[in-house]
Design a protein around this motif. Structure first.
Motif, PDB file in Angstrom:
ATOM      1  N   GLN A  26     -20.162 -40.593  18.668  1.00  0.00           N
ATOM      2  CA  GLN A  26     -19.741 -41.997  19.022  1.00  0.00           C
ATOM      3  C   GLN A  26     -21.099 -42.996  18.560  1.00  0.00           C
ATOM      4  O   GLN A  26     -20.953 -44.039  18.308  1.00  0.00           O
ATOM      5  CB  GLN A  26     -19.264 -42.245  20.513  1.00  0.00           C
ATOM      6  N   TYR A  27     -22.029 -42.606  19.250  1.00  0.00           N
ATOM      7  CA  TYR A  27     -23.448 -43.332  19.175  1.00  0.00           C
ATOM      8  C   TYR A  27     -23.811 -43.580  17.618  1.00  0.00           C
ATOM      9  O   TYR A  27     -24.092 -44.800  17.542  1.00  0.00           O
ATOM     10  CB  TYR A  27     -24.692 -42.539  19.936  1.00  0.00           C
ATOM     11  N   LYS A  68     -31.093 -37.436  27.054  1.00  0.00           N
ATOM     12  CA  LYS A  68     -31.805 -38.455  26.365  1.00  0.00           C
ATOM     13  C   LYS A  68     -31.113 -39.600  25.613  1.00  0.00           C
ATOM     14  O   LYS A  68     -31.419 -40.437  25.518  1.00  0.00           O
ATOM     15  CB  LYS A  68     -32.707 -37.695  25.328  1.00  0.00           C
ATOM     16  N   ASN A  69     -29.738 -39.137  25.013  1.00  0.00           N
ATOM     17  CA  ASN A  69     -28.838 -40.665  24.525  1.00  0.00           C
ATOM     18  C   ASN A  69     -28.006 -41.295  25.565  1.00  0.00           C
ATOM     19  O   ASN A  69     -27.341 -40.602  26.297  1.00  0.00           O
ATOM     20  CB  ASN A  69     -27.877 -39.502  23.639  1.00  0.00           C
ATOM     21  N   ARG A  70     -28.264 -42.338  25.374  1.00  0.00           N
ATOM     22  CA  ARG A  70     -27.585 -43.385  26.285  1.00  0.00           C
ATOM     23  C   ARG A  70     -26.303 -43.422  26.218  1.00  0.00           C
ATOM     24  O   ARG A  70     -25.318 -43.510  27.132  1.00  0.00           O
ATOM     25  CB  ARG A  70     -28.059 -44.663  26.200  1.00  0.00           C
ATOM     26  N   GLN A  71     -25.470 -42.911  25.220  1.00  0.00           N
ATOM     27  CA  GLN A  71     -24.143 -42.882  25.087  1.00  0.00           C
ATOM     28  C   GLN A  71     -23.587 -41.957  25.864  1.00  0.00           C
ATOM     29  O   GLN A  71     -22.567 -41.860  26.427  1.00  0.00           O
ATOM     30  CB  GLN A  71     -23.625 -43.027  23.567  1.00  0.00           C
ATOM     31  N   LEU A  95     -29.052 -47.240  33.382  1.00  0.00           N
ATOM     32  CA  LEU A  95     -28.493 -47.997  31.901  1.00  0.00           C
ATOM     33  C   LEU A  95     -28.891 -49.492  32.171  1.00  0.00           C
ATOM     34  O   LEU A  95     -29.258 -50.004  30.931  1.00  0.00           O
ATOM     35  CB  LEU A  95     -27.257 -47.727  31.538  1.00  0.00           C
ATOM     36  N   ILE A  96     -28.293 -49.907  33.164  1.00  0.00           N
ATOM     37  CA  ILE A  96     -28.343 -51.545  33.080  1.00  0.00           C
ATOM     38  C   ILE A  96     -29.895 -52.010  32.983  1.00  0.00           C
ATOM     39  O   ILE A  96     -30.247 -52.908  32.201  1.00  0.00           O
ATOM     40  CB  ILE A  96     -27.695 -52.058  34.268  1.00  0.00           C
ATOM     41  N   LYS A  97     -30.649 -51.328  33.872  1.00  0.00           N
ATOM     42  CA  LYS A  97     -32.124 -51.830  33.710  1.00  0.00           C
ATOM     43  C   LYS A  97     -32.924 -51.188  32.420  1.00  0.00           C
ATOM     44  O   LYS A  97     -34.020 -52.192  32.141  1.00  0.00           O
ATOM     45  CB  LYS A  97     -32.603 -50.997  34.893  1.00  0.00           C
ATOM     46  N   SER A  98     -32.213 -50.716  31.729  1.00  0.00           N
ATOM     47  CA  SER A  98     -32.839 -50.000  30.493  1.00  0.00           C
ATOM     48  C   SER A  98     -32.722 -51.125  29.369  1.00  0.00           C
ATOM     49  O   SER A  98     -33.520 -51.360  28.540  1.00  0.00           O
ATOM     50  CB  SER A  98     -32.289 -48.803  30.037  1.00  0.00           C
ATOM     51  N   HIS A  99     -31.672 -51.991  29.489  1.00  0.00           N
ATOM     52  CA  HIS A  99     -31.482 -52.950  28.603  1.00  0.00           C
ATOM     53  C   HIS A  99     -31.202 -52.329  27.415  1.00  0.00           C
ATOM     54  O   HIS A  99     -31.299 -52.943  26.074  1.00  0.00           O
ATOM     55  CB  HIS A  99     -32.515 -53.973  28.188  1.00  0.00           C
ATOM     56  N   GLU A 100     -30.670 -51.042  27.401  1.00  0.00           N
ATOM     57  CA  GLU A 100     -30.277 -50.699  26.171  1.00  0.00           C
ATOM     58  C   GLU A 100     -28.778 -50.807  25.621  1.00  0.00           C
ATOM     59  O   GLU A 100     -27.792 -50.206  26.415  1.00  0.00           O
ATOM     60  CB  GLU A 100     -30.162 -49.059  26.264  1.00  0.00           C
ATOM     61  N   PHE A 101     -28.514 -51.697  24.715  1.00  0.00           N
ATOM     62  CA  PHE A 101     -27.158 -52.165  24.481  1.00  0.00           C
ATOM     63  C   PHE A 101     -26.226 -51.454  23.372  1.00  0.00           C
ATOM     64  O   PHE A 101     -27.165 -50.951  22.553  1.00  0.00           O
ATOM     65  CB  PHE A 101     -26.887 -53.647  24.274  1.00  0.00           C
ATOM     66  N   PRO A 102     -25.203 -51.126  23.527  1.00  0.00           N
ATOM     67  CA  PRO A 102     -24.283 -51.832  24.216  1.00  0.00           C
ATOM     68  C   PRO A 102     -23.841 -51.140  25.761  1.00  0.00           C
ATOM     69  O   PRO A 102     -23.099 -51.811  26.484  1.00  0.00           O
ATOM     70  CB  PRO A 102     -22.829 -51.946  23.442  1.00  0.00           C
ATOM     71  N   ASP A 106     -21.724 -52.313  29.120  1.00  0.00           N
ATOM     72  CA  ASP A 106     -20.674 -51.375  29.589  1.00  0.00           C
ATOM     73  C   ASP A 106     -20.853 -51.098  30.874  1.00  0.00           C
ATOM     74  O   ASP A 106     -19.963 -50.988  31.840  1.00  0.00           O
ATOM     75  CB  ASP A 106     -20.376 -50.443  28.622  1.00  0.00           C
ATOM     76  N   ALA A 107     -22.123 -50.652  31.217  1.00  0.00           N
ATOM     77  CA  ALA A 107     -22.452 -50.193  32.663  1.00  0.00           C
ATOM     78  C   ALA A 107     -22.286 -51.032  33.705  1.00  0.00           C
ATOM     79  O   ALA A 107     -21.705 -51.081  34.981  1.00  0.00           O
ATOM     80  CB  ALA A 107     -23.739 -49.406  32.731  1.00  0.00           C
ATOM     81  N   SER A 108     -22.724 -52.188  33.348  1.00  0.00           N
ATOM     82  CA  SER A 108     -22.659 -53.421  34.103  1.00  0.00           C
ATOM     83  C   SER A 108     -21.403 -54.082  34.471  1.00  0.00           C
ATOM     84  O   SER A 108     -20.910 -54.081  35.555  1.00  0.00           O
ATOM     85  CB  SER A 108     -23.444 -54.488  33.563  1.00  0.00           C
ATOM     86  N   ILE A 109     -20.661 -53.867  33.098  1.00  0.00           N
ATOM     87  CA  ILE A 109     -19.114 -54.365  33.671  1.00  0.00           C
ATOM     88  C   ILE A 109     -18.317 -53.229  34.573  1.00  0.00           C
ATOM     89  O   ILE A 109     -17.693 -53.606  35.225  1.00  0.00           O
ATOM     90  CB  ILE A 109     -18.501 -54.255  32.151  1.00  0.00           C
ATOM     91  N   ALA A 110     -18.691 -51.872  34.409  1.00  0.00           N
ATOM     92  CA  ALA A 110     -17.944 -51.050  34.974  1.00  0.00           C
ATOM     93  C   ALA A 110     -18.468 -51.013  36.560  1.00  0.00           C
ATOM     94  O   ALA A 110     -17.681 -50.772  37.439  1.00  0.00           O
ATOM     95  CB  ALA A 110     -18.620 -49.555  34.561  1.00  0.00           C
TER      96      ALA A 110
END
Length: 122
Positions: A26-27, A68-71, A95-102, A106-110
């Motif tokens: 997916q990533y 190690k992978n954000r997805q 994840l939110i604090k990392s600013h690794e988008f998207p 998605d984490a913020s919305i969840a």
């Protein structure tokens, strides 16, 4: 890749490995803008998540919260919210604090939807 026909006979550790591989795929799809393929992979993630749920084995995904992978981290957090809410929420907050988008978005919305009750893990 595990097919839907084989999923029930696959051992839990192999399901976790397949979950990880699908998330990594997916990533790559996100990077390559292969959105149709990304969306097809969601069904595979759901199938594995549901099989683990039926076995009472979603906690097997907990080690992936530190991947190690954000997805992988995002999908593992979403899959473990019911069985390990504190750990899953912590992973989403990181994840939110990392600013690794998207994934950060998605984490913020969840977490927002969890807080307002419009999303209830199952």
């Amino acid at each position: 890749m595990i097919t839907n026909q084989r999923i029930k006979s696959t051992v839990t550790s192999d399901l976790v490995t397949a979950f990880e591989r699908i998330c990594l795929d997916q990533y790559e799809c996100l990077l390559d803008r292969k959105i149709a393929r990304y969306n097809r992979l969601i069904d595979k993630i759901i199938n594995i998540r549901e099989e683990l749920k039926a076995r009472g084995g979603r906690q097997a995904l907990l080690p992936l919260l530190n991947h190690k992978n954000r997805q992988v981290r995002y999908q593992a957090a979403m899959a473990t919210l019911l069985v390990a809410p504190a750990s899953a929420k912590e992973a989403l907050e990181k994840l939110i604090k990392s600013h690794e988008f998207p994934q950060a978005a998605d984490a913020s919305i969840a977490l927002d939807k969890l807080a307002d009750g419009s999303f209830v893990p199952s």
